[in-house]
Design a protein around this motif. Structure first.
Motif, PDB file in Angstrom:
ATOM      1  N   LEU A 227     -58.879 -50.002 -44.989  1.00  0.00           N
ATOM      2  CA  LEU A 227     -59.313 -49.769 -43.719  1.00  0.00           C
ATOM      3  C   LEU A 227     -59.416 -50.962 -42.807  1.00  0.00           C
ATOM      4  O   LEU A 227     -60.302 -51.742 -43.240  1.00  0.00           O
ATOM      5  N   ILE A 228     -58.849 -51.130 -42.018  1.00  0.00           N
ATOM      6  CA  ILE A 228     -58.809 -52.322 -41.251  1.00  0.00           C
ATOM      7  C   ILE A 228     -59.243 -52.185 -39.873  1.00  0.00           C
ATOM      8  O   ILE A 228     -58.466 -51.937 -38.884  1.00  0.00           O
ATOM      9  N   PRO A 229     -60.284 -52.547 -39.269  1.00  0.00           N
ATOM     10  CA  PRO A 229     -60.398 -52.441 -37.776  1.00  0.00           C
ATOM     11  C   PRO A 229     -59.668 -53.858 -37.301  1.00  0.00           C
ATOM     12  O   PRO A 229     -59.917 -54.855 -37.819  1.00  0.00           O
TER      13      PRO A 229
ATOM     14  N   ILE B 172     -54.992 -48.571 -40.151  1.00  0.00           N
ATOM     15  CA  ILE B 172     -55.518 -49.878 -39.185  1.00  0.00           C
ATOM     16  C   ILE B 172     -56.006 -48.970 -37.861  1.00  0.00           C
ATOM     17  O   ILE B 172     -55.394 -48.135 -37.394  1.00  0.00           O
ATOM     18  N   ILE B 173     -57.258 -49.655 -37.421  1.00  0.00           N
ATOM     19  CA  ILE B 173     -57.752 -49.176 -36.149  1.00  0.00           C
ATOM     20  C   ILE B 173     -57.567 -50.039 -35.044  1.00  0.00           C
ATOM     21  O   ILE B 173     -57.998 -51.272 -34.967  1.00  0.00           O
ATOM     22  N   ASN B 174     -56.630 -49.783 -34.095  1.00  0.00           N
ATOM     23  CA  ASN B 174     -56.514 -50.707 -33.008  1.00  0.00           C
ATOM     24  C   ASN B 174     -57.905 -50.468 -31.988  1.00  0.00           C
ATOM     25  O   ASN B 174     -57.708 -49.414 -31.381  1.00  0.00           O
ATOM     26  N   ASP B 175     -58.705 -51.306 -31.835  1.00  0.00           N
ATOM     27  CA  ASP B 175     -59.795 -51.067 -31.172  1.00  0.00           C
ATOM     28  C   ASP B 175     -59.640 -51.628 -29.583  1.00  0.00           C
ATOM     29  O   ASP B 175     -60.592 -52.453 -29.401  1.00  0.00           O
ATOM     30  N   GLY B 176     -58.872 -51.191 -28.886  1.00  0.00           N
ATOM     31  CA  GLY B 176     -58.754 -51.429 -27.637  1.00  0.00           C
ATOM     32  C   GLY B 176     -58.247 -52.542 -27.304  1.00  0.00           C
ATOM     33  O   GLY B 176     -58.411 -53.585 -26.280  1.00  0.00           O
ATOM     34  N   SER B 177     -57.330 -53.243 -28.111  1.00  0.00           N
ATOM     35  CA  SER B 177     -56.556 -54.480 -27.807  1.00  0.00           C
ATOM     36  C   SER B 177     -55.893 -54.422 -26.682  1.00  0.00           C
ATOM     37  O   SER B 177     -55.338 -53.451 -26.308  1.00  0.00           O
TER      38      SER B 177
ATOM     39  N   THR C  89     -64.462 -44.433 -37.067  1.00  0.00           N
ATOM     40  CA  THR C  89     -63.220 -43.667 -36.832  1.00  0.00           C
ATOM     41  C   THR C  89     -62.477 -43.698 -38.031  1.00  0.00           C
ATOM     42  O   THR C  89     -61.827 -42.627 -38.456  1.00  0.00           O
ATOM     43  N   GLY C  90     -62.370 -44.914 -38.670  1.00  0.00           N
ATOM     44  CA  GLY C  90     -61.666 -44.674 -40.035  1.00  0.00           C
ATOM     45  C   GLY C  90     -62.317 -43.992 -41.157  1.00  0.00           C
ATOM     46  O   GLY C  90     -61.691 -43.573 -41.920  1.00  0.00           O
ATOM     47  N   PHE C  91     -63.653 -44.170 -41.145  1.00  0.00           N
ATOM     48  CA  PHE C  91     -64.520 -43.204 -42.190  1.00  0.00           C
ATOM     49  C   PHE C  91     -64.133 -41.823 -42.051  1.00  0.00           C
ATOM     50  O   PHE C  91     -63.878 -41.295 -42.853  1.00  0.00           O
ATOM     51  N   LYS C  92     -64.167 -41.466 -40.711  1.00  0.00           N
ATOM     52  CA  LYS C  92     -64.039 -40.034 -40.517  1.00  0.00           C
ATOM     53  C   LYS C  92     -62.516 -39.662 -41.016  1.00  0.00           C
ATOM     54  O   LYS C  92     -62.433 -38.539 -41.579  1.00  0.00           O
TER      55      LYS C  92
END
Length: 184
Positions: free
Chosen positions: A11-13, A38-43, A77-80
């Protein structure tokens, strides 16, 4: 070893990542980690070429926050997703998108959590290196002292982005407060 990697989610934020993210996910895949989230956190739009490359990789799943919600929320978000939609994975390893965690270290924490599934496994950074900013050293020393006292165990690095845990533990962490760096 490959069985461990096959049942472990990476898991990579990611907020404003560059090509180091692509290098990391490709190296992890080549070593046997076939599940990556991969979580794109509003880039912003400047990062779209990087995320386009992520979407091209069949071993990666990309989730997007339309606005930056903070690293803590990206982890949640990734854990969920891991807990709700990834029955093929028993463990999750979190890593940072900036390339500061190498494949060998990610593998080491994955092996450790498989050997000790009830534990939270933390990677440890080397703060003795000359390039580490003084405020990082001081901040980590203060928090590791307080948390070590509270936990009754010595902890070397409380703010590392390299962690490994079971699905059960990730489910517990979903319930903790925080959205930004305080969540870590």
């Amino acid at each position: 070893m490959n069985n461990i990697k096959a049942k472990t989610l990476i898991l990579i934020p990611a907020y404003m990542p560059d090509q180091r993210l692509i290098s990391l996910i490709d190296e992890l895949y080549a070593s046997g980690f076939t599940h990556q989230l991969i979580i794109n956190d509003g880039s912003n739009a400047d990062c779209e070429p990087v995320f386009a490359q992520v979407r091209e990789r069949e071993f990666c799943r990309l989730l997007v926050h339309e606005v930056n919600m903070g690293k803590g929320q990206a982890l949640k978000t990734g854990f969920k997703e891991f807990c709700d939609n990834m029955p093929e994975c028993d463990f999750v390893v979190t890593a940072d998108a900036d390339g500061q965690h190498c494949c060998k270290d990610i593998t080491n924490v994955a092996v450790a959590v498989n050997e000790h599934p009830a534990d939270l496994v933390l990677g440890v950074r080397n703060f003795a290196q000359k390039h580490v900013p003084l405020h990082n050293k001081l901040g980590n020393n203060i928090t590791k002292g307080v948390i070590s006292l509270y936990m009754g165990n010595p902890i070397s690095d409380t703010q590392t982005g390299l962690r490994a845990m079971s699905k059960k533990l990730a489910g517990i962490f979903l319930k903790l407060n925080g959205q930004r760096y305080e969540y870590e």
